[in-house]
Design a protein around this motif. Structure first.
Motif, PDB file in Angstrom:
ATOM      1  N   MET A   1      -9.631   7.396  -0.984  1.00  0.00           N
ATOM      2  CA  MET A   1      -8.925   7.514   0.290  1.00  0.00           C
ATOM      3  C   MET A   1      -7.421   7.586   0.040  1.00  0.00           C
ATOM      4  SD  MET A   1      -9.412   5.091   3.660  1.00  0.00           S
ATOM      5  CE  MET A   1     -11.181   5.346   3.690  1.00  0.00           C
ATOM      6  N   ASN A   2      -6.753   8.533   0.687  1.00  0.00           N
ATOM      7  CA  ASN A   2      -5.326   8.708   0.476  1.00  0.00           C
ATOM      8  C   ASN A   2      -4.515   7.669   1.239  1.00  0.00           C
ATOM      9  OD1 ASN A   2      -5.717  11.003  -1.112  1.00  0.00           O
ATOM     10  ND2 ASN A   2      -5.734  12.345   0.671  1.00  0.00           N
ATOM     11  N   GLN A   3      -3.476   7.163   0.588  1.00  0.00           N
ATOM     12  CA  GLN A   3      -2.563   6.233   1.254  1.00  0.00           C
ATOM     13  C   GLN A   3      -1.598   7.004   2.139  1.00  0.00           C
ATOM     14  OE1 GLN A   3      -0.477   4.020  -1.714  1.00  0.00           O
ATOM     15  NE2 GLN A   3      -2.084   2.495  -1.947  1.00  0.00           N
ATOM     16  N   ILE A   4      -1.382   6.491   3.351  1.00  0.00           N
ATOM     17  CA  ILE A   4      -0.355   7.083   4.201  1.00  0.00           C
ATOM     18  C   ILE A   4       0.902   6.215   4.197  1.00  0.00           C
ATOM     19  CG2 ILE A   4      -1.211   6.031   6.360  1.00  0.00           C
ATOM     20  CD1 ILE A   4      -0.426   8.713   7.731  1.00  0.00           C
ATOM     21  N   LEU A   5       0.719   4.891   4.019  1.00  0.00           N
ATOM     22  CA  LEU A   5       1.857   3.967   4.023  1.00  0.00           C
ATOM     23  C   LEU A   5       1.673   2.939   2.917  1.00  0.00           C
ATOM     24  CD1 LEU A   5       4.426   2.927   5.696  1.00  0.00           C
ATOM     25  CD2 LEU A   5       2.823   1.257   6.669  1.00  0.00           C
ATOM     26  N   LYS A   6       2.777   2.631   2.243  1.00  0.00           N
ATOM     27  CA  LYS A   6       2.725   1.619   1.189  1.00  0.00           C
ATOM     28  C   LYS A   6       4.012   0.813   1.173  1.00  0.00           C
ATOM     29  CE  LYS A   6       1.630   0.982  -3.718  1.00  0.00           C
ATOM     30  NZ  LYS A   6       1.278   1.662  -4.981  1.00  0.00           N
ATOM     31  N   PHE A   7       3.872  -0.495   1.221  1.00  0.00           N
ATOM     32  CA  PHE A   7       4.977  -1.443   1.038  1.00  0.00           C
ATOM     33  C   PHE A   7       4.869  -2.004  -0.372  1.00  0.00           C
ATOM     34  CE2 PHE A   7       7.105  -3.565   4.866  1.00  0.00           C
ATOM     35  CZ  PHE A   7       7.111  -2.408   5.620  1.00  0.00           C
ATOM     36  N   VAL A   8       5.980  -2.068  -1.080  1.00  0.00           N
ATOM     37  CA  VAL A   8       5.995  -2.646  -2.421  1.00  0.00           C
ATOM     38  C   VAL A   8       7.075  -3.724  -2.481  1.00  0.00           C
ATOM     39  CG1 VAL A   8       6.189  -2.208  -4.891  1.00  0.00           C
ATOM     40  CG2 VAL A   8       5.296  -0.416  -3.395  1.00  0.00           C
ATOM     41  N   ASP A   9       6.654  -4.993  -2.509  1.00  0.00           N
ATOM     42  CA  ASP A   9       7.566  -6.148  -2.675  1.00  0.00           C
ATOM     43  C   ASP A   9       8.780  -6.065  -1.747  1.00  0.00           C
ATOM     44  OD1 ASP A   9       5.992  -7.380  -4.636  1.00  0.00           O
ATOM     45  OD2 ASP A   9       6.880  -6.151  -6.206  1.00  0.00           O
ATOM     46  N   VAL A  10       8.545  -5.849  -0.478  1.00  0.00           N
ATOM     47  CA  VAL A  10       9.644  -5.664   0.481  1.00  0.00           C
ATOM     48  C   VAL A  10      10.231  -7.012   0.905  1.00  0.00           C
ATOM     49  CG1 VAL A  10      10.207  -4.889   2.822  1.00  0.00           C
ATOM     50  CG2 VAL A  10       8.829  -3.432   1.318  1.00  0.00           C
ATOM     51  N   GLU A  11      11.546  -7.085   0.858  1.00  0.00           N
ATOM     52  CA  GLU A  11      12.273  -8.243   1.366  1.00  0.00           C
ATOM     53  C   GLU A  11      13.232  -7.782   2.456  1.00  0.00           C
ATOM     54  OE1 GLU A  11      13.886 -11.006  -1.367  1.00  0.00           O
ATOM     55  OE2 GLU A  11      11.922 -11.354  -2.283  1.00  0.00           O
ATOM     56  N   LEU A  12      13.270  -8.521   3.556  1.00  0.00           N
ATOM     57  CA  LEU A  12      14.127  -8.183   4.685  1.00  0.00           C
ATOM     58  C   LEU A  12      14.725  -9.477   5.217  1.00  0.00           C
ATOM     59  CD1 LEU A  12      13.318  -5.704   7.532  1.00  0.00           C
ATOM     60  CD2 LEU A  12      14.180  -7.967   8.099  1.00  0.00           C
ATOM     61  N   TYR A  13      16.016  -9.443   5.488  1.00  0.00           N
ATOM     62  CA  TYR A  13      16.723 -10.622   5.973  1.00  0.00           C
ATOM     63  C   TYR A  13      17.398 -10.319   7.302  1.00  0.00           C
ATOM     64  CZ  TYR A  13      16.271 -12.963   1.429  1.00  0.00           C
ATOM     65  OH  TYR A  13      15.776 -13.564   0.296  1.00  0.00           O
ATOM     66  N   TYR A  14      17.491 -11.350   8.163  1.00  0.00           N
ATOM     67  CA  TYR A  14      18.360 -11.332   9.333  1.00  0.00           C
ATOM     68  C   TYR A  14      19.503 -12.279   9.001  1.00  0.00           C
ATOM     69  CZ  TYR A  14      14.348  -9.211  11.727  1.00  0.00           C
ATOM     70  OH  TYR A  14      13.308  -8.381  12.086  1.00  0.00           O
ATOM     71  N   ASP A  15      20.674 -11.702   8.759  1.00  0.00           N
ATOM     72  CA  ASP A  15      21.801 -12.466   8.217  1.00  0.00           C
ATOM     73  C   ASP A  15      21.357 -13.080   6.890  1.00  0.00           C
ATOM     74  OD1 ASP A  15      23.526 -11.791  10.338  1.00  0.00           O
ATOM     75  OD2 ASP A  15      22.681 -13.386  11.574  1.00  0.00           O
ATOM     76  N   HIS A  16      21.292 -14.412   6.818  1.00  0.00           N
ATOM     77  CA  HIS A  16      20.896 -15.033   5.549  1.00  0.00           C
ATOM     78  C   HIS A  16      19.496 -15.647   5.609  1.00  0.00           C
ATOM     79  CE1 HIS A  16      24.892 -14.346   4.010  1.00  0.00           C
ATOM     80  NE2 HIS A  16      25.412 -14.960   5.060  1.00  0.00           N
ATOM     81  N   VAL A  17      18.788 -15.361   6.682  1.00  0.00           N
ATOM     82  CA  VAL A  17      17.436 -15.914   6.844  1.00  0.00           C
ATOM     83  C   VAL A  17      16.414 -14.821   6.556  1.00  0.00           C
ATOM     84  CG1 VAL A  17      15.830 -17.007   8.462  1.00  0.00           C
ATOM     85  CG2 VAL A  17      18.282 -17.513   8.602  1.00  0.00           C
ATOM     86  N   TYR A  18      15.473 -15.093   5.640  1.00  0.00           N
ATOM     87  CA  TYR A  18      14.517 -14.042   5.302  1.00  0.00           C
ATOM     88  C   TYR A  18      13.447 -13.913   6.384  1.00  0.00           C
ATOM     89  CZ  TYR A  18      10.939 -17.362   3.574  1.00  0.00           C
ATOM     90  OH  TYR A  18       9.990 -18.347   3.471  1.00  0.00           O
ATOM     91  N   ALA A  19      13.099 -12.663   6.672  1.00  0.00           N
ATOM     92  CA  ALA A  19      12.013 -12.361   7.610  1.00  0.00           C
ATOM     93  C   ALA A  19      10.779 -11.887   6.849  1.00  0.00           C
ATOM     94  CB  ALA A  19      12.460 -11.304   8.603  1.00  0.00           C
ATOM     95  N   LEU A  20      11.002 -11.170   5.738  1.00  0.00           N
ATOM     96  CA  LEU A  20       9.916 -10.715   4.869  1.00  0.00           C
ATOM     97  C   LEU A  20      10.281 -11.079   3.436  1.00  0.00           C
ATOM     98  CD1 LEU A  20       9.320  -7.110   6.311  1.00  0.00           C
ATOM     99  CD2 LEU A  20       8.051  -9.199   6.867  1.00  0.00           C
ATOM    100  N   LYS A  21       9.311 -11.646   2.744  1.00  0.00           N
ATOM    101  CA  LYS A  21       9.588 -12.136   1.389  1.00  0.00           C
ATOM    102  C   LYS A  21       8.528 -11.594   0.432  1.00  0.00           C
ATOM    103  CE  LYS A  21      10.867 -16.399  -0.998  1.00  0.00           C
ATOM    104  NZ  LYS A  21      10.969 -17.874  -0.871  1.00  0.00           N
ATOM    105  N   GLY A  22       8.852 -10.471  -0.203  1.00  0.00           N
ATOM    106  CA  GLY A  22       7.946  -9.900  -1.195  1.00  0.00           C
ATOM    107  C   GLY A  22       6.644  -9.383  -0.609  1.00  0.00           C
TER     108      GLY A  22
END
Length: 240
Positions: free
Chosen positions: A1-22
């Motif tokens: 099955m083909n991948q349409i979306l892939k996240f790889v170790d994504v980190e996202l912060y709001y200011d200095h607070v992480y929202a997504l961690k790896g």
């Protein structure tokens, strides 16, 4: 099955607070994948990262084999990703018809737009009944159908849904759930579904990721997660 979306170790912060961690996850062509978890777990942050509304700090996001983190939101829409935001954001003083046509702003073919409009009205008969009505005068559930229909007018390959059952009457929740299944099956649109109604999300998806404080705590086949004791305890409020 083909991948349409892939996240790889994504980190996202709001200011200095992480929202997504790896966070790492994937959506395959033709799948409906659910993201479940409590408020603040990072579910909506994943959608904002995909659509370019929030820039990630590290990691990679791939869509259709192409890296898209760093792309502008309007470019991402043109690639075939449409998002239905939380909160039923209709244009309240515009008619149902005009709200729907706003979803096709990236398209130019009049006959194809007309065909999409016919498909959406067939999918949501209530919208056809209220075609010339101001969107702001409709019920919450009807407005939710409208924003889903508007997203479909962009003719997406990947549909992102942020809490589609929130604040919607129980009967219309069932209608919306059935429409998500039908859109995935009949229109061949892959779906990434963010939902606090974990039972509904697991019942209409093939796979799911359970998030806790910005990280993936559990993932797997949705039918199996429905009977997993950890999922029942943490996300389903005990026994089903």
């Amino acid at each position: 099955m083909n991948q349409i979306l892939k996240f790889v170790d994504v980190e996202l912060y709001y200011d200095h607070v992480y929202a997504l961690k790896g966070v790492s996850l994937e959506v395959n062509e033709g799948e409906t994948v659910a993201l479940i978890g409590a408020n603040g777990a990072g579910k909506s942050s994943i959608l904002r990262a995909i659509t370019g509304l929030r820039k990630i700090r590290s990691g990679e996001i791939h869509y259709g084999g192409k890296r898209i983190d760093g792309a502008a939101p309007d470019e991402i829409v043109k690639m075939g990703i449409a998002m239905v935001p939380e909160g039923r954001r209709v244009f309240p003083y515009m008619t149902v018809r005009d709200n729907l046509l706003m979803g096709a702003f990236t398209r130019t073919g009049k006959s194809e737009i007309a065909a999409s409009l016919e498909m959406v009205l067939g999918r949501f008969p209530r919208l056809k009944e209220r075609y010339t009505q101001a969107a702001g005068t409709m019920s919450g559930g009807e407005q939710q159908m409208l924003v889903i229909g508007r997203a479909l007018m962009a003719k997406p390959r990947l549909l992102l849904l942020d809490e589609p059952s929130l604040g919607v009457a129980p009967k219309l929740v069932q209608d919306i759930a059935r429409s998500i299944v039908a859109i995935n099956r009949d229109e061949k649109v892959s779906v990434l579904l963010v939902e606090q109604n974990s039972r509904m999300a697991l019942r209409i998806s093939q796979r799911a990721y359970a998030l806790t404080t910005g990280s993936v705590a559990l993932s797997g086949n949705s039918a199996e997660l429905l009977t997993d004791d950890r999922v029942k305890r943490l996300y389903l409020g005990g026994e089903i």
